[in-house]
Design a protein around this motif. Sequence first.
Motif: not given
Length: 561
Positions: A486, A489, A511
């Motif tokens: 991901t 973040v 996030k």
Amino acid sequence: MRWTLKPKPETSIINNLAEVLSVDTTIASLLVQRGIETYDQARKFFRPSLEDLHDPFLMKDMDRAVSRIEKAVSDQENIMVYGDYDVDGTTSVALMSSFLETLSSQVTTYIPDRYAEGYGVSYQGIDYAADNDISLIIALDCGIKAIDKVAYAKSKGIDFIICDHHRPGDTIPHAAAVLDPKRQDCEYPYKELCGCGVGFKLVQAIASKKGQSVDDLLLYLDLVATAIGADIVPITGENRVLAYFGLQVINQNPRTGFRAMLSQVKKETLTITDVVFILAPRINAAGRMKHGLHAVNLLKEEDPEIALQYASEIEIYNSDRKDADKSITEDALIQIAQNSEEDRFTTVVYDENWHKGVIGIVASRLTETYYRPTLVFTKSGDKLAASARSVKGFDVYNALEACSEHIEQFGGHKYAAGLTLKEEQYELFKQKFEEVVNSTIDKKLLTPEIQIDAMIEFDQITPKFFRILKQFAPFGPGNMTPVFMTENVKDTGYAKCVGADEKHLKCKMQKSGMAIGAIGFNLGSKYNSIIENQNVKIAYSIDENEWNGTVSLQLKLRDII
């Protein structure tokens, strides 16, 4: 770390699978990456069945092996079950001897002494068989290269049945039967069985001739699952079925020896990873520090009190093993630093006083530290013995084969092998090994890789998503725990280093208004990169965290950039 995002499979295949299975496209993509593209393949993956095991008679020489054993039983011959001293070998011997003892009272076991005899079939073992009027030796997890030894046994009137899974050389031993799915002339559909797995197929074949089904053999699958995990073979195809049902046996009805080893461990349900890190080191410790027969005795023992006594002895061996492993690793790291070997493409170290039983573990530790093909040598009688470990993507067995002019004997796999050589050959071998690796390795393999299965967002990490992921287990080579990435973040501001030496990182990542707890083992050094409220990219798997009776999902961080 080198991050590699796996290529996303074809969208039409993903969408089609997602629809027929009623799962989201990320789950479907993970399945397609694992070669699962249809409903039937998914059913076999998520619902392993003993019916998916192959017919054992598809293996070359299986009919000959079964006939020879049936003859030995009917003629009341003395049979010796022989296996290596590691987990795969000792579980194989425990499995085969336990089964044969239901057919004959003339069965004995033999594990070679790691120090006096070394790896594989030994002349000493054959002489022991001859002295005890044994006419059949069943060798498990070894023997595929024992051409001279099988011939020597033949000269003494002893037949061999070999159950191995290592790569054969150019010649196959002249045994009564040689079971090895890696034989070029063997058309068995699954090639990645461990030694205990090959032994189980022989047991399955003998049992089928007696009208028994594989359901009657379930009690042996805990041993097979343990060997699969410890020997780091792919957990795909037939191995996945064997590991799946073996884990059920370990968790629901463990054999007395396993129960004794687990009595000190507070673990409700064991995964294949727990088997690798809890059971396997203890089984291995007997052969490393004392003698492999201690492990076989524990695995076969049915009296709980005696089993606990054996288990406590093995616990001491394991503690001694940890001490030896720690001190030798420290010595080896000093030796590497003093010899300024950082510029080399290989790590090769030697000390005549190092404990032969732990050099394989030390080789693994050094590979983790320097990430290069690694060999750790020690003195063994009048020769030097070594354990080899490799980095992902590089075949150390082939590299050793290219150095064979300096080697007395070697065997093993792509990522782990063992060898012996004469002391005067050590420097020449070391130089040649460096040259071979330097000229054949792709240099990017010298940086550890994190393979990312998919990019996802935090809102996809739901209890349902995790429930399906858990059903991908048992995990292992060929079916590793999915790793996600991901981007953009941030830490919520409560990050801290934890653990005795603050090596680990505990934090909460957020996030788009969503926050989720995270733990990063050995990522304490990344603390400074997340506390300044900057955006980072994280690689992680998804796990459960239990705290004060509450279970929540958490990220198990692999790396942060």
